[in-house]
Design a protein around this motif. Structure first.
Motif, PDB file in Angstrom:
ATOM      1  N   PHE A  41       0.819  -1.214   0.000  1.00 57.29           N
ATOM      2  CA  PHE A  41       0.000   0.000   0.000  1.00 57.29           C
ATOM      3  C   PHE A  41       0.853   1.265   0.000  1.00 57.29           C
ATOM      4  O   PHE A  41       0.356   2.361   0.265  1.00 57.29           O
ATOM      5  CB  PHE A  41      -0.932  -0.013   1.213  1.00 57.29           C
ATOM      6  CG  PHE A  41      -1.693  -1.302   1.354  1.00 57.29           C
ATOM      7  CD1 PHE A  41      -2.783  -1.573   0.543  1.00 57.29           C
ATOM      8  CD2 PHE A  41      -1.289  -2.263   2.267  1.00 57.29           C
ATOM      9  CE1 PHE A  41      -3.473  -2.765   0.658  1.00 57.29           C
ATOM     10  CE2 PHE A  41      -1.968  -3.463   2.390  1.00 57.29           C
ATOM     11  CZ  PHE A  41      -3.064  -3.717   1.576  1.00 57.29           C
ATOM     12  N   TYR A 142      -1.518  -8.919  -1.267  1.00 60.04           N
ATOM     13  CA  TYR A 142      -1.744  -8.788  -2.712  1.00 60.04           C
ATOM     14  C   TYR A 142      -3.237  -8.765  -3.026  1.00 60.04           C
ATOM     15  O   TYR A 142      -3.709  -7.952  -3.830  1.00 60.04           O
ATOM     16  CB  TYR A 142      -1.051  -9.929  -3.444  1.00 60.04           C
ATOM     17  CG  TYR A 142      -1.287  -9.913  -4.940  1.00 60.04           C
ATOM     18  CD1 TYR A 142      -0.540  -9.090  -5.775  1.00 60.04           C
ATOM     19  CD2 TYR A 142      -2.276 -10.726  -5.515  1.00 60.04           C
ATOM     20  CE1 TYR A 142      -0.763  -9.067  -7.147  1.00 60.04           C
ATOM     21  CE2 TYR A 142      -2.509 -10.707  -6.879  1.00 60.04           C
ATOM     22  CZ  TYR A 142      -1.747  -9.883  -7.687  1.00 60.04           C
ATOM     23  OH  TYR A 142      -1.980  -9.860  -9.036  1.00 60.04           O
ATOM     24  N   LYS A 145      -4.824  -5.454  -1.832  1.00 59.18           N
ATOM     25  CA  LYS A 145      -4.452  -4.368  -2.728  1.00 59.18           C
ATOM     26  C   LYS A 145      -5.289  -4.418  -3.999  1.00 59.18           C
ATOM     27  O   LYS A 145      -5.775  -3.390  -4.493  1.00 59.18           O
ATOM     28  CB  LYS A 145      -2.961  -4.471  -3.068  1.00 59.18           C
ATOM     29  CG  LYS A 145      -2.478  -3.449  -4.095  1.00 59.18           C
ATOM     30  CD  LYS A 145      -2.609  -2.020  -3.577  1.00 59.18           C
ATOM     31  CE  LYS A 145      -2.023  -1.036  -4.577  1.00 59.18           C
ATOM     32  NZ  LYS A 145      -2.147   0.368  -4.117  1.00 59.18           N
ATOM     33  N   GLU A 146      -5.481  -5.606  -4.526  1.00 53.26           N
ATOM     34  CA  GLU A 146      -6.277  -5.785  -5.745  1.00 53.26           C
ATOM     35  C   GLU A 146      -7.722  -5.353  -5.518  1.00 53.26           C
ATOM     36  O   GLU A 146      -8.330  -4.698  -6.368  1.00 53.26           O
ATOM     37  CB  GLU A 146      -6.210  -7.253  -6.171  1.00 53.26           C
ATOM     38  CG  GLU A 146      -6.800  -7.535  -7.534  1.00 53.26           C
ATOM     39  CD  GLU A 146      -6.630  -8.991  -7.925  1.00 53.26           C
ATOM     40  OE1 GLU A 146      -7.110  -9.867  -7.166  1.00 53.26           O
ATOM     41  OE2 GLU A 146      -6.014  -9.260  -8.960  1.00 53.26           O
ATOM     42  N   ARG A 147      -8.287  -5.707  -4.369  1.00 49.98           N
ATOM     43  CA  ARG A 147      -9.668  -5.330  -4.059  1.00 49.98           C
ATOM     44  C   ARG A 147      -9.810  -3.820  -3.918  1.00 49.98           C
ATOM     45  O   ARG A 147     -10.813  -3.246  -4.349  1.00 49.98           O
ATOM     46  CB  ARG A 147     -10.113  -6.007  -2.765  1.00 49.98           C
ATOM     47  CG  ARG A 147     -10.342  -7.505  -2.890  1.00 49.98           C
ATOM     48  CD  ARG A 147     -10.725  -8.103  -1.551  1.00 49.98           C
ATOM     49  NE  ARG A 147     -10.976  -9.530  -1.659  1.00 49.98           N
ATOM     50  CZ  ARG A 147     -11.238 -10.312  -0.617  1.00 49.98           C
ATOM     51  NH1 ARG A 147     -11.267  -9.796   0.610  1.00 49.98           N
ATOM     52  NH2 ARG A 147     -11.461 -11.600  -0.797  1.00 49.98           N
ATOM     53  N   ILE A 148      -8.812  -3.187  -3.331  1.00 45.51           N
ATOM     54  CA  ILE A 148      -8.869  -1.735  -3.156  1.00 45.51           C
ATOM     55  C   ILE A 148      -8.803  -1.029  -4.512  1.00 45.51           C
ATOM     56  O   ILE A 148      -9.556  -0.084  -4.775  1.00 45.51           O
ATOM     57  CB  ILE A 148      -7.718  -1.269  -2.243  1.00 45.51           C
ATOM     58  CG1 ILE A 148      -7.974  -1.746  -0.804  1.00 45.51           C
ATOM     59  CG2 ILE A 148      -7.579   0.256  -2.277  1.00 45.51           C
ATOM     60  CD1 ILE A 148      -6.839  -1.456   0.142  1.00 45.51           C
ATOM     61  N   VAL A 149      -7.914  -1.482  -5.370  1.00 45.48           N
ATOM     62  CA  VAL A 149      -7.783  -0.881  -6.700  1.00 45.48           C
ATOM     63  C   VAL A 149      -9.085  -0.998  -7.467  1.00 45.48           C
ATOM     64  O   VAL A 149      -9.516  -0.063  -8.157  1.00 45.48           O
ATOM     65  CB  VAL A 149      -6.624  -1.535  -7.476  1.00 45.48           C
ATOM     66  CG1 VAL A 149      -6.631  -1.082  -8.929  1.00 45.48           C
ATOM     67  CG2 VAL A 149      -5.292  -1.193  -6.823  1.00 45.48           C
ATOM     68  N   GLN A 150      -9.751  -2.137  -7.338  1.00 43.80           N
ATOM     69  CA  GLN A 150     -10.994  -2.377  -8.070  1.00 43.80           C
ATOM     70  C   GLN A 150     -12.230  -1.885  -7.321  1.00 43.80           C
ATOM     71  O   GLN A 150     -13.338  -1.926  -7.864  1.00 43.80           O
ATOM     72  CB  GLN A 150     -11.132  -3.876  -8.354  1.00 43.80           C
ATOM     73  CG  GLN A 150     -10.029  -4.431  -9.247  1.00 43.80           C
ATOM     74  CD  GLN A 150     -10.104  -5.932  -9.411  1.00 43.80           C
ATOM     75  OE1 GLN A 150     -10.961  -6.597  -8.825  1.00 43.80           O
ATOM     76  NE2 GLN A 150      -9.206  -6.496 -10.211  1.00 43.80           N
ATOM     77  N   ARG A 187      -9.030   5.773  -2.555  1.00 42.43           N
ATOM     78  CA  ARG A 187      -8.463   4.438  -2.649  1.00 42.43           C
ATOM     79  C   ARG A 187      -7.025   4.368  -2.125  1.00 42.43           C
ATOM     80  O   ARG A 187      -6.539   3.281  -1.806  1.00 42.43           O
ATOM     81  CB  ARG A 187      -8.495   3.956  -4.103  1.00 42.43           C
ATOM     82  CG  ARG A 187      -9.864   4.009  -4.739  1.00 42.43           C
ATOM     83  CD  ARG A 187     -10.799   2.947  -4.200  1.00 42.43           C
ATOM     84  NE  ARG A 187     -12.130   3.074  -4.762  1.00 42.43           N
ATOM     85  CZ  ARG A 187     -12.484   2.616  -5.951  1.00 42.43           C
ATOM     86  NH1 ARG A 187     -11.592   2.000  -6.697  1.00 42.43           N
ATOM     87  NH2 ARG A 187     -13.715   2.774  -6.397  1.00 42.43           N
ATOM     88  N   GLU A 188      -6.348   5.496  -2.084  1.00 42.60           N
ATOM     89  CA  GLU A 188      -5.007   5.511  -1.517  1.00 42.60           C
ATOM     90  C   GLU A 188      -5.100   5.445   0.008  1.00 42.60           C
ATOM     91  O   GLU A 188      -5.986   6.044   0.614  1.00 42.60           O
ATOM     92  CB  GLU A 188      -4.253   6.779  -1.927  1.00 42.60           C
ATOM     93  CG  GLU A 188      -3.956   6.867  -3.417  1.00 42.60           C
ATOM     94  CD  GLU A 188      -2.985   5.792  -3.873  1.00 42.60           C
ATOM     95  OE1 GLU A 188      -2.085   5.444  -3.084  1.00 42.60           O
ATOM     96  OE2 GLU A 188      -3.135   5.300  -5.007  1.00 42.60           O
TER      97      GLU A 188
END
Length: 206
Positions: A41, A142, A145-150, A187-188
């Motif tokens: 993150f 991982y 992070k993927e869930r947050i990006v999406q 999202r950040e």
């Protein structure tokens, strides 16, 4: 000068020394775990950690998710039984069998290998635990992070600030000084000091 074939006596650790070494190992593993996880993150967690957070790293690592803790304990127990109980027993039983001798080829070398494993049980289990736990945490980091990006994550806490305003957030992590969280709009990962800012942290009911 006469050569001596006598081996130097090996130092035997007592229980207190084993516990101290074990704690140092868990502190080191806990710090590495935190650094790797927060790196997903973009957070340098060591810059936001106090000495108490470092000393508590082993406990945080073990209780962060009871399911991970139980899975690690079960897998470690099964690995111990397999490598240090079952395999040596099968080796001892099969030493006189022709089919086993054909597989192993060099029985003396196999005997030495199993004997070395028995002497290095603690080291083997420490390395195995490190790989297992860090592997699980890397996979979790991982995936998160993927869930947050999406944007495919749920809010899990409500932060109540000192001015009585509140915000629904997804807490990524927390230590004694800071809370790390994201929101649907942001999202950040945001980092906020607990002292002087947060009045209450409420867990969102499932």
């Amino acid at each position: 000068m006469e050569e001596s074939n006598n081996k130097l006596p090996q130092y035997q650790y007592n229980l207190q020394e084993y516990l101290s070494l074990g704690y140092v190992y868990l502190v080191f593993l806990g710090i590495i775990d935190e650094v790797i996880f927060y790196n997903f993150f973009g957070v340098d967690i060591l810059n936001y950690s106090g000495i108490s957070d470092i000393l508590m790293a082993p406990i945080n690592m073990l209780i962060i998710d009871i399911r991970i803790f139980i899975a690690v304990v079960v897998i470690m127990f099964l690995a111990y039984l397999f490598y240090f109980k079952l395999m040596p027993a099968l080796h001892k039983r099969g030493k006189d069998q022709n089919w086993y001798q054909k597989i192993m080829k060099d029985m003396d070398k196999a005997d030495a290998k199993f004997a070395a494993m028995q002497r290095q049980t603690l080291l083997f289990m420490m390395v195995y635990l490190s790989c297992l736990f860090l592997g699980i945490r890397i996979g979790y980091g991982y995936k998160m992070k993927e869930r947050i990006v999406q944007g495919e994550f749920k809010m899990n806490h409500t932060l109540v600030f000192n001015d009585n305003s509140s915000r629904e957030v997804r807490i990524i992590g927390q230590n004694s000084l800071y809370v790390f969280y994201v929101t649907k709009e942001q999202r950040e990962v945001a980092i906020i000091p607990i002292s002087g800012n947060i009045k209450e942290i409420r867990k969102t009911p499932k």
